[in-house]
Design a protein around this motif. Structure first.
Motif, PDB file in Angstrom:
ATOM      1  N   TRP A  57      43.632  41.495  35.702  1.00  9.64           N
ATOM      2  CA  TRP A  57      43.486  42.689  36.524  1.00  9.64           C
ATOM      3  C   TRP A  57      42.392  43.579  35.951  1.00  9.64           C
ATOM      4  CZ3 TRP A  57      47.612  41.338  33.478  1.00  9.64           C
ATOM      5  CH2 TRP A  57      47.841  42.123  32.344  1.00  9.64           C
ATOM      6  N   VAL A  58      42.009  44.602  36.689  1.00  2.45           N
ATOM      7  CA  VAL A  58      41.053  45.585  36.211  1.00  2.45           C
ATOM      8  C   VAL A  58      41.843  46.749  35.615  1.00  2.45           C
ATOM      9  CG1 VAL A  58      39.140  47.113  36.836  1.00  2.45           C
ATOM     10  CG2 VAL A  58      39.425  44.918  38.009  1.00  2.45           C
ATOM     11  N   ASN A  59      41.436  47.240  34.433  1.00  2.00           N
ATOM     12  CA  ASN A  59      42.213  48.289  33.752  1.00  2.00           C
ATOM     13  C   ASN A  59      42.164  49.612  34.514  1.00  2.00           C
ATOM     14  OD1 ASN A  59      39.633  49.225  33.232  1.00  2.00           O
ATOM     15  ND2 ASN A  59      39.826  49.203  31.005  1.00  2.00           N
ATOM     16  N   LYS A  60      42.944  50.576  34.073  1.00  5.24           N
ATOM     17  CA  LYS A  60      43.067  51.852  34.782  1.00  5.24           C
ATOM     18  C   LYS A  60      41.742  52.604  34.851  1.00  5.24           C
ATOM     19  CE  LYS A  60      47.981  52.601  33.888  1.00  5.24           C
ATOM     20  NZ  LYS A  60      49.012  53.512  33.291  1.00  5.24           N
ATOM     21  N   LYS A  61      40.930  52.498  33.816  1.00  6.55           N
ATOM     22  CA  LYS A  61      39.628  53.178  33.830  1.00  6.55           C
ATOM     23  C   LYS A  61      38.609  52.439  34.696  1.00  6.55           C
ATOM     24  CE  LYS A  61      39.040  53.270  29.350  1.00  6.55           C
ATOM     25  NZ  LYS A  61      38.390  53.584  28.045  1.00  6.55           N
ATOM     26  N   ARG A  62      38.973  51.237  35.125  1.00  5.92           N
ATOM     27  CA  ARG A  62      38.127  50.390  35.964  1.00  5.92           C
ATOM     28  C   ARG A  62      36.777  50.115  35.308  1.00  5.92           C
ATOM     29  NH1 ARG A  62      40.475  48.886  40.213  1.00  5.92           N
ATOM     30  NH2 ARG A  62      38.609  47.771  40.874  1.00  5.92           N
ATOM     31  N   ASP A  63      36.798  49.917  33.998  1.00  7.67           N
ATOM     32  CA  ASP A  63      35.564  49.544  33.309  1.00  7.67           C
ATOM     33  C   ASP A  63      35.692  48.203  32.603  1.00  7.67           C
ATOM     34  OD1 ASP A  63      37.278  50.262  31.277  1.00  7.67           O
ATOM     35  OD2 ASP A  63      35.879  51.632  30.282  1.00  7.67           O
TER      36      ASP A  63
END
Length: 406
Positions: A57-63
């Motif tokens: 998945w993509v992390n919460k910060k989306r980086d």
């Protein structure tokens, strides 16, 4: 399969808030969008225990994309930023990186550069002016071939087969009347103008297609090929102001599979009411081609003309063969399948990326080994001979009856 080229990995609208797996040149990639909405493309394998990043998945910060196995996080440049099991204060070594590839989004497609050339050295992504031209109506399509990409490209730019494979494009009886009028060659692309005498168009509501073109009416067809994307563009001039443009980016998923990302544009009858018929005809043409190409032998595109014969109608196809071979023999851009397969299932091999190249120039190590490529030929005498063969085809008069054979 050639490295150091742009290839279409996926449609833009398929990559949203979750990682997406794509496969190019036999290598799995993970695609994900960062906080700014930009697509990133990394080798789809975790350094730790080989987990598939596209399954995460993509992390919460989306980086960063997160490995589903142990939670390791990788940013858009392929650097591991976080290893949860080692604690918040753990400093990740610089060597902990995977290959990250340049990405461009154009024409609703995600183009990924599979190689390590500097930006100024890369060939341009093929132009598609019709995509934003209000004078054209464009329809996307997709097709998967059980065939090698170079075979697919060569089929797309071959005018002679139209009289026998595609009833809508030609008659067997007029095959000898069709001819190549002009050929323009460049290092990584070429275009030509062909004169053909196809059947009258048929069908449509109340038979409206019948009056577009008379039977055996002289028609100009302009095929173009580009090494980038293994792309084929064909423009058909039906009548003044009426054009059909087909644009196919033929992605080598692996050496046995080609995924075609296509558009068909028309400058007439632009109402959506006519879309269904257009897509049906395009799919019919692709299926007709696939039945022939998938049964071709040898499986791979022959590297020389030694075991084939060619004639004047093949001269435009030969420009593609010559350019492809020059990039193999002079630049060493072809993946060495035999060397790669020795390590199948036992070792991770990835196409070298710009970030890897930069790290190695700074003396940093790299975890995964490079995808092997065929070494360039220092004195390509055979290449020169092949060029002479091809030049014989491309300079042969379109009206000559002389066949060029090996």
């Amino acid at each position: 399969m050639l490295i150091n080229l742009w290839y279409v990995a996926e449609w833009s609208d398929k990559v949203k808030d979750k990682p997406v797996k794509a496969k190019l040149l036999g290598q799995n990639l993970v695609l994900f969008r960062d906080l700014e909405g930009k697509v990133k493309a990394l080798a789809d394998v975790c350094l730790h225990r080989g987990g598939s990043l596209s399954g995460g998945w993509v992390n919460k910060k989306r980086d960063c994309v997160v490995c589903p196995y142990h939670g390791w996080e990788y940013n858009g440049k392929g650097k591991c930023e976080k290893i949860p099991s080692e604690g918040e204060d753990f400093e990740v070594p610089p060597r902990f990186k995977v290959d990250s590839y340049p990405v461009e989004e154009r024409y609703g497609m995600i183009w990924v550069f599979m190689g390590d050339l500097d930006e100024k050295e890369r060939y341009e992504i093929p132009p598609l002016p019709e995509f934003e031209d209000p004078e054209f109506r464009g329809l996307p399509a997709e097709f998967t071939w059980k065939a090698e990409a170079s075979r697919v490209v060569e089929n797309g730019i071959d005018i002679a087969h139209a009289s026998f494979v595609h009833p809508v494009f030609g008659y067997p009886s007029t095959a000898g009347d069709n001819f190549i009028d002009v050929v323009e060659k460049h290092d990584d692309w070429a275009t030509s103008t062909n004169v053909m005498f196809p059947p009258a168009l048929k069908g449509g509501f109340l038979g409206w297609r019948n009056w577009i073109r008379k039977d055996k009416q002289e028609t100009r067809v302009h095929p173009t090929w580009y090494l980038n994307g293994m792309t084929v563009r064909i423009q058909i001039d039906l009548r003044p102001g009426w054009k059909i443009v087909m644009f196919d980016a033929n992605t080598p998923v692996d050496e046995h599979t080609t995924r075609t990302f296509a558009y068909q544009f028309r400058s007439f009858m632009k109402s959506p009411l006519f879309d269904k018929g257009s897509i049906k005809r395009l799919n019919t043409i692709l299926k007709e081609d696939a039945d022939i190409v998938e049964a071709s032998n040898p499986y791979y595109l022959p590297e020389t003309l030694a075991n084939e014969v060619s004639v004047k109608s093949d001269k435009f196809m030969s420009t593609f063969r010559m350019a492809r071979r020059k990039h193999i023999e002079e630049k060493g851009w072809q993946i060495d399948l035999e060397a790669r397969d020795k390590f199948q299932g036992r070792k991770v091999l990835t196409v070298q990326s710009p970030v890897r190249k930069a790290a190695e120039m700074e003396g940093q190590g790299w975890v995964f080994e490079k995808m092997p490529t065929v070494a360039p030929i220092k004195e390509p005498a055979e290449m020169k001979a092949f060029e002479k063969e091809v030049e014989g085809l491309t300079t042969e008069s379109a009206n000559s009856d002389k066949a060029i054979v090996d």
